[in-house]
Design an enzyme around this catalytic site. Structure first.
Site, PDB file in Angstrom:
ATOM      1  N   PHE A 184       0.839  -1.084  -0.146  1.00 41.89           N
ATOM      2  CA  PHE A 184      -0.022   0.060   0.030  1.00 41.89           C
ATOM      3  C   PHE A 184       1.026   1.145  -0.102  1.00 41.89           C
ATOM      4  O   PHE A 184       1.727   1.244   0.637  1.00 41.89           O
ATOM      5  CB  PHE A 184      -0.829   0.197   1.306  1.00 41.89           C
ATOM      6  CG  PHE A 184      -2.028  -0.909   1.323  1.00 41.89           C
ATOM      7  CD1 PHE A 184      -3.226  -0.512   0.853  1.00 41.89           C
ATOM      8  CD2 PHE A 184      -1.973  -2.139   1.720  1.00 41.89           C
ATOM      9  CE1 PHE A 184      -4.304  -1.385   0.684  1.00 41.89           C
ATOM     10  CE2 PHE A 184      -2.905  -3.116   1.609  1.00 41.89           C
ATOM     11  CZ  PHE A 184      -4.144  -2.829   1.159  1.00 41.89           C
ATOM     12  N   ASP A 185       0.392   2.114  -0.501  1.00 40.30           N
ATOM     13  CA  ASP A 185       0.865   3.631  -0.688  1.00 40.30           C
ATOM     14  C   ASP A 185       0.352   4.134   0.758  1.00 40.30           C
ATOM     15  O   ASP A 185      -0.674   3.650   1.156  1.00 40.30           O
ATOM     16  CB  ASP A 185       0.302   4.463  -1.879  1.00 40.30           C
ATOM     17  CG  ASP A 185       0.645   5.734  -1.484  1.00 40.30           C
ATOM     18  OD1 ASP A 185       2.091   6.424  -1.502  1.00 40.30           O
ATOM     19  OD2 ASP A 185      -0.129   6.730  -1.862  1.00 40.30           O
ATOM     20  N   LEU A 186       0.797   5.471   1.079  1.00 41.22           N
ATOM     21  CA  LEU A 186       0.302   5.819   2.449  1.00 41.22           C
ATOM     22  C   LEU A 186      -0.496   7.072   2.119  1.00 41.22           C
ATOM     23  O   LEU A 186      -1.896   7.255   2.337  1.00 41.22           O
ATOM     24  CB  LEU A 186       1.450   6.228   3.353  1.00 41.22           C
ATOM     25  CG  LEU A 186       0.931   6.808   4.746  1.00 41.22           C
ATOM     26  CD1 LEU A 186       0.012   5.665   5.427  1.00 41.22           C
ATOM     27  CD2 LEU A 186       1.981   7.185   5.739  1.00 41.22           C
ATOM     28  N   THR A 212      -3.931   7.696   0.125  1.00 38.51           N
ATOM     29  CA  THR A 212      -4.573   5.962  -0.009  1.00 38.51           C
ATOM     30  C   THR A 212      -4.994   5.889   1.263  1.00 38.51           C
ATOM     31  O   THR A 212      -6.101   5.342   1.387  1.00 38.51           O
ATOM     32  CB  THR A 212      -3.198   5.216  -0.510  1.00 38.51           C
ATOM     33  OG1 THR A 212      -2.782   5.853  -1.765  1.00 38.51           O
ATOM     34  CG2 THR A 212      -3.676   3.900  -0.625  1.00 38.51           C
ATOM     35  N   LYS A 223       9.535   5.509  -5.638  1.00 37.57           N
ATOM     36  CA  LYS A 223       8.511   5.267  -6.770  1.00 37.57           C
ATOM     37  C   LYS A 223       8.262   6.480  -7.793  1.00 37.57           C
ATOM     38  O   LYS A 223       8.306   7.526  -7.329  1.00 37.57           O
ATOM     39  CB  LYS A 223       6.913   4.864  -6.254  1.00 37.57           C
ATOM     40  CG  LYS A 223       6.874   3.818  -5.212  1.00 37.57           C
ATOM     41  CD  LYS A 223       5.534   3.858  -4.581  1.00 37.57           C
ATOM     42  CE  LYS A 223       5.431   4.942  -3.538  1.00 37.57           C
ATOM     43  NZ  LYS A 223       3.956   5.219  -2.763  1.00 37.57           N
TER      44      LYS A 223
END
Length: 235
Positions: free
Chosen positions: A8-10, A13, A154
């Protein structure tokens, strides 16, 4: 085949970065005797910050440079006599104190069973760890990986390779990357060769040549994707 590893991204998100940014800035400008600073300077800051974060994604700057340069440019533009190094550090500290969960996140994780969960964020180490530890997400993630710690961000392949190495995963088909950013999360997953899920609650149109494997508009949709078949073998 489905997935047993979810990355997961934070920001935007799982946690609301807009609210985090708003509060962190407002309190910091008040500390500097500029109670209207948020309203006066946020527009300029967002323009400057977007350019620098885009440069970061494209490898044209580093996170350490971004941390100071965004405020250096802001203070130069508005003729403010403020040390950008000190201000930048205090801003990171303020970010770490702000925890604002996006609606549906807790319920979503409650419905995810038998998955290995990791966090992969381009944010600053101290701020991101503090926000996770101050939230209901604490103790949820098997790994928390920040771009500041790895030296990569990323959508670079290297940060995904680092994550899979930490998780001791050799088969990328077991992994799903989930995030709100097409250019960071989705492009990064595509670059590395793992499936991706675009969290798009506002139903933004995708005008880019970046295609996610899945697109969801609310968190209850994720379980429908990943619970279809969970891999039996855990390495």
């Amino acid at each position: 085949m489905r997935y047993d590893v979810l990355l997961f991204d934070l920001d935007d998100t799982l946690l609301d970065f807009g609210m985090t940014e708003h509060n962190a800035f407002r309190l910091l400008f008040e500390e500097y005797g500029l109670p209207n600073g948020f309203d006066d300077y946020l527009g300029s800051y967002k323009t400057i910050s977007k350019v620098l974060w885009d440069d970061l994604e494209k490898g044209r700057t580093t996170l350490a440079e971004l941390k100071v340069e965004r405020f250096k440019r802001l203070f130069t533009e508005h003729a403010l006599n403020i040390d950008p190094i000190v201000f930048g550090q205090k801003y990171i500290e303020n970010l770490g104190k702000e925890v604002h969960m996006i609606a549906g996140v807790e319920e979503m994780f409650a419905n995810l069973k038998n998955f290995r969960i990791g966090l992969l964020t381009n944010g600053f180490k101290d701020a991101q760890h503090a926000r996770v530890n101050g939230s209901a997400l604490k103790n949820l993630f098997e790994v928390i990986i920040t771009s500041e710690e790895t030296g990569f961000q990323k959508p670079q392949k290297e940060i995904f390779a680092y994550a899979l190495e930490k998780l001791q995963i050799s088969d990328p088909s077991r992994v799903l990357m989930i995030g709100d950013s097409l250019t960071s999360d989705i492009q990064g997953g595509n670059n590395f060769g793992i499936d991706t899920c675009w969290f798009n609650p506002n139903r933004k149109l995708n005008h880019l040549d970046i295609q996610p494997t899945f697109e969801i508009h609310s968190w209850n949709q994720l379980a429908e994707i990943v619970n279809t078949k969970v891999l039996e073998v855990k390495l």
